[in-house]
Design a protein around this motif. Structure first.
Motif, PDB file in Angstrom:
ATOM      1  N   TYR A 114      -9.271 -24.202   1.254  1.00 26.34           N
ATOM      2  CA  TYR A 114      -9.495 -22.578   1.995  1.00 26.34           C
ATOM      3  C   TYR A 114     -10.126 -21.949   1.625  1.00 26.34           C
ATOM      4  O   TYR A 114     -10.425 -21.552   2.944  1.00 26.34           O
ATOM      5  N   TYR A 115     -11.083 -22.015   1.135  1.00 26.07           N
ATOM      6  CA  TYR A 115     -12.326 -21.494   1.439  1.00 26.07           C
ATOM      7  C   TYR A 115     -13.282 -22.488   2.575  1.00 26.07           C
ATOM      8  O   TYR A 115     -14.676 -21.057   3.033  1.00 26.07           O
ATOM      9  N   GLY A 116     -12.978 -23.166   2.868  1.00 22.16           N
ATOM     10  CA  GLY A 116     -13.530 -23.930   3.774  1.00 22.16           C
ATOM     11  C   GLY A 116     -12.787 -22.972   5.052  1.00 22.16           C
ATOM     12  O   GLY A 116     -14.082 -22.907   6.241  1.00 22.16           O
ATOM     13  N   GLN A 117     -11.770 -23.065   5.146  1.00 20.12           N
ATOM     14  CA  GLN A 117     -11.364 -22.116   6.281  1.00 20.12           C
ATOM     15  C   GLN A 117     -11.568 -20.799   6.665  1.00 20.12           C
ATOM     16  O   GLN A 117     -12.072 -20.811   7.291  1.00 20.12           O
ATOM     17  N   ILE A 118     -12.106 -19.958   5.348  1.00 19.04           N
ATOM     18  CA  ILE A 118     -12.643 -18.734   5.298  1.00 19.04           C
ATOM     19  C   ILE A 118     -14.193 -18.798   6.030  1.00 19.04           C
ATOM     20  O   ILE A 118     -14.477 -18.108   6.798  1.00 19.04           O
ATOM     21  N   ASN A 119     -15.270 -19.659   5.348  1.00 23.59           N
ATOM     22  CA  ASN A 119     -16.242 -20.045   5.811  1.00 23.59           C
ATOM     23  C   ASN A 119     -16.327 -19.712   7.331  1.00 23.59           C
ATOM     24  O   ASN A 119     -17.756 -19.810   7.821  1.00 23.59           O
ATOM     25  N   GLU A 173      -1.642 -11.635   6.816  1.00 18.74           N
ATOM     26  CA  GLU A 173      -2.442 -11.269   8.034  1.00 18.74           C
ATOM     27  C   GLU A 173      -3.100 -10.112   7.997  1.00 18.74           C
ATOM     28  O   GLU A 173      -4.670  -9.650   8.219  1.00 18.74           O
ATOM     29  N   ASP A 174      -2.612  -8.578   7.305  1.00 22.42           N
ATOM     30  CA  ASP A 174      -3.467  -7.836   6.798  1.00 22.42           C
ATOM     31  C   ASP A 174      -5.200  -8.323   6.065  1.00 22.42           C
ATOM     32  O   ASP A 174      -6.440  -7.854   5.997  1.00 22.42           O
ATOM     33  N   TRP A 175      -4.897  -9.439   5.201  1.00 22.91           N
ATOM     34  CA  TRP A 175      -5.613 -10.626   4.503  1.00 22.91           C
ATOM     35  C   TRP A 175      -7.044 -10.633   5.038  1.00 22.91           C
ATOM     36  O   TRP A 175      -7.677 -10.744   5.062  1.00 22.91           O
ATOM     37  N   GLU A 176      -6.570 -11.731   6.432  1.00 24.07           N
ATOM     38  CA  GLU A 176      -7.410 -12.274   7.447  1.00 24.07           C
ATOM     39  C   GLU A 176      -7.819 -11.669   7.882  1.00 24.07           C
ATOM     40  O   GLU A 176      -9.237 -11.142   8.428  1.00 24.07           O
ATOM     41  N   LYS A 177      -7.366 -10.057   7.824  1.00 25.40           N
ATOM     42  CA  LYS A 177      -7.963  -9.175   9.039  1.00 25.40           C
ATOM     43  C   LYS A 177      -9.268  -8.350   7.926  1.00 25.40           C
ATOM     44  O   LYS A 177     -10.602  -7.940   8.322  1.00 25.40           O
ATOM     45  N   LEU A 178      -9.156  -8.099   6.726  1.00 23.69           N
ATOM     46  CA  LEU A 178      -9.709  -7.737   5.896  1.00 23.69           C
ATOM     47  C   LEU A 178     -11.051  -8.978   5.710  1.00 23.69           C
ATOM     48  O   LEU A 178     -12.130  -8.705   5.788  1.00 23.69           O
ATOM     49  N   LEU A 179     -10.786  -9.686   6.148  1.00 24.43           N
ATOM     50  CA  LEU A 179     -12.117 -11.181   6.554  1.00 24.43           C
ATOM     51  C   LEU A 179     -12.532 -11.832   7.303  1.00 24.43           C
ATOM     52  O   LEU A 179     -14.243 -11.284   6.851  1.00 24.43           O
ATOM     53  N   ALA A 180     -12.063 -10.814   8.660  1.00 26.99           N
ATOM     54  CA  ALA A 180     -12.815 -11.089   9.630  1.00 26.99           C
ATOM     55  C   ALA A 180     -13.496  -9.567   9.790  1.00 26.99           C
ATOM     56  O   ALA A 180     -14.660  -9.522  10.243  1.00 26.99           O
ATOM     57  N   GLN A 181     -14.005  -8.278   9.266  1.00 23.77           N
ATOM     58  CA  GLN A 181     -14.217  -7.591   9.068  1.00 23.77           C
ATOM     59  C   GLN A 181     -15.182  -8.040   7.945  1.00 23.77           C
ATOM     60  O   GLN A 181     -16.364  -7.394   8.022  1.00 23.77           O
ATOM     61  N   GLN A 182     -14.960  -8.840   7.484  1.00 27.67           N
ATOM     62  CA  GLN A 182     -15.966  -9.410   6.178  1.00 27.67           C
ATOM     63  C   GLN A 182     -17.294 -10.136   7.621  1.00 27.67           C
ATOM     64  O   GLN A 182     -18.781 -10.292   7.462  1.00 27.67           O
ATOM     65  N   LYS A 235     -25.754  -8.276  13.118  1.00 26.83           N
ATOM     66  CA  LYS A 235     -25.333  -9.000  13.928  1.00 26.83           C
ATOM     67  C   LYS A 235     -26.621 -10.742  13.490  1.00 26.83           C
ATOM     68  O   LYS A 235     -27.215 -10.038  12.793  1.00 26.83           O
ATOM     69  N   ALA A 236     -25.522 -11.987  12.954  1.00 27.63           N
ATOM     70  CA  ALA A 236     -26.488 -13.061  12.881  1.00 27.63           C
ATOM     71  C   ALA A 236     -27.697 -13.666  13.814  1.00 27.63           C
ATOM     72  O   ALA A 236     -27.554 -13.356  15.175  1.00 27.63           O
ATOM     73  N   VAL A 237     -28.787 -13.710  13.275  1.00 29.80           N
ATOM     74  CA  VAL A 237     -30.038 -15.090  14.644  1.00 29.80           C
ATOM     75  C   VAL A 237     -29.910 -16.129  14.500  1.00 29.80           C
ATOM     76  O   VAL A 237     -29.729 -16.659  13.186  1.00 29.80           O
ATOM     77  N   ASN A 238     -29.765 -16.894  15.033  1.00 29.26           N
ATOM     78  CA  ASN A 238     -30.288 -18.047  14.990  1.00 29.26           C
ATOM     79  C   ASN A 238     -28.862 -18.780  14.787  1.00 29.26           C
ATOM     80  O   ASN A 238     -28.739 -19.836  14.250  1.00 29.26           O
ATOM     81  N   ASP A 239     -27.377 -18.349  14.772  1.00 25.83           N
ATOM     82  CA  ASP A 239     -26.441 -18.751  14.802  1.00 25.83           C
ATOM     83  C   ASP A 239     -25.971 -19.038  13.057  1.00 25.83           C
ATOM     84  O   ASP A 239     -25.030 -19.685  12.564  1.00 25.83           O
ATOM     85  N   ARG A 240     -26.447 -17.771  12.371  1.00 31.35           N
ATOM     86  CA  ARG A 240     -26.095 -18.526  10.704  1.00 31.35           C
ATOM     87  C   ARG A 240     -25.280 -17.234  10.708  1.00 31.35           C
ATOM     88  O   ARG A 240     -24.745 -16.664  11.135  1.00 31.35           O
ATOM     89  N   LYS A 241     -24.300 -18.123   9.577  1.00 31.28           N
ATOM     90  CA  LYS A 241     -22.971 -17.239   9.079  1.00 31.28           C
ATOM     91  C   LYS A 241     -23.421 -15.946   8.512  1.00 31.28           C
ATOM     92  O   LYS A 241     -24.514 -15.692   8.527  1.00 31.28           O
ATOM     93  N   HIS A 242     -22.457 -14.856   8.643  1.00 37.11           N
ATOM     94  CA  HIS A 242     -22.363 -14.080   8.762  1.00 37.11           C
ATOM     95  C   HIS A 242     -21.657 -13.783   7.132  1.00 37.11           C
ATOM     96  O   HIS A 242     -21.978 -12.911   6.170  1.00 37.11           O
ATOM     97  N   VAL A 243     -20.253 -14.310   6.362  1.00 36.20           N
ATOM     98  CA  VAL A 243     -20.162 -14.615   5.552  1.00 36.20           C
ATOM     99  C   VAL A 243     -20.514 -16.096   4.623  1.00 36.20           C
ATOM    100  O   VAL A 243     -19.398 -17.215   5.857  1.00 36.20           O
ATOM    101  N   ASN A 244     -20.383 -16.640   3.804  1.00 39.16           N
ATOM    102  CA  ASN A 244     -20.357 -17.653   2.372  1.00 39.16           C
ATOM    103  C   ASN A 244     -19.972 -17.798   1.221  1.00 39.16           C
ATOM    104  O   ASN A 244     -20.681 -17.293   0.790  1.00 39.16           O
ATOM    105  N   TYR A 245     -19.030 -18.292   1.317  1.00 37.51           N
ATOM    106  CA  TYR A 245     -18.610 -18.443   0.091  1.00 37.51           C
ATOM    107  C   TYR A 245     -18.502 -19.373  -0.597  1.00 37.51           C
ATOM    108  O   TYR A 245     -18.587 -20.825   0.136  1.00 37.51           O
ATOM    109  N   VAL A 246     -18.992 -19.605  -2.020  1.00 39.78           N
ATOM    110  CA  VAL A 246     -20.252 -20.594  -2.636  1.00 39.78           C
ATOM    111  C   VAL A 246     -19.330 -20.951  -3.850  1.00 39.78           C
ATOM    112  O   VAL A 246     -19.178 -19.555  -4.932  1.00 39.78           O
TER     113      VAL A 246
END
Length: 184
Positions: free
Chosen positions: A23-28, A65-74, A79-90
């Motif tokens: 689950y968290y792999g998918q989100i990340n 799908e509404d939950w996925e929209k909230l995740l997309a908003q996160q 904007k990231a620099v050097n392709d860094r992740k915008h959100v990371n769940y640990v």
């Protein structure tokens, strides 16, 4: 107090571990998770199961799908620099508890006959996950993320009967019937 067989406890812990990793792999990775909810499973829909309960910081999400929209908003953080992740769940920790070792909703009689109460297949499981979520990219060069918050996710998982009867489209043994997310 109801006795829960050790097999169920081991199966619940194993299922929780696999679920949390997936689950968290998918989100990340910014991939979808909506197919893992009972709302989008034909077997549960046809049996009349209510839609999955999803609540995020007190906001009711009517659909996965509404939950996925909230995740997309996160992920729409600065904007990231050097392709860094915008959100990371640990994930720091998780645990699992068997709620019902004899869950039958939507199961065919054949599946009920094939799987006993103590074989760890027909379980409803509560999974409690705690960790840290990192948002955005910091403007300071020595910090990777601009916001760090703790999160807690509580899931109620039910058997994916499709994955037991035949190979499931997604192969997940459990589906999400309820989720309560909190970041603080």
């Amino acid at each position: 107090m109801t006795y829960v067989d050790d097999t169920n406890t081991r199966q619940a812990a194993d299922a929780a571990s696999k679920f949390v990793s997936w689950y968290y792999g998918q989100i990340n990775e910014g991939k979808g998770v909506s197919h893992s909810y009972v709302t989008n499973n034909d077997t549960y829909k046809n049996a009349g199961h209510p839609p999955a309960d999803i609540c995020a910081n007190g906001l009711v999400c009517p659909t996965p799908e509404d939950w996925e929209k909230l995740l997309a908003q996160q992920r729409e953080a600065p904007k990231a620099v050097n392709d860094r992740k915008h959100v990371n769940y640990v994930v720091d920790t998780f645990d699992a508890h068997v709620i019902n070792a004899d869950y039958r909703f939507g199961a065919t009689q054949n599946l009920i006959d094939m799987h006993g109460v103590t074989d760890g297949v027909r379980m409803m499981i509560m999974v409690n996950v705690s960790g840290t979520v990192y948002f955005g990219v910091s403007k300071r060069s020595n910090e990777e993320y601009s916001v760090k918050q703790h999160f807690n996710d509580v899931f109620i998982l039910v058997p994916n009967w499709d994955s037991l009867g035949k190979q499931s489209k997604y192969g997940k043994r459990f589906l999400i019937a309820s989720q309560t997310y909190r970041a603080y």
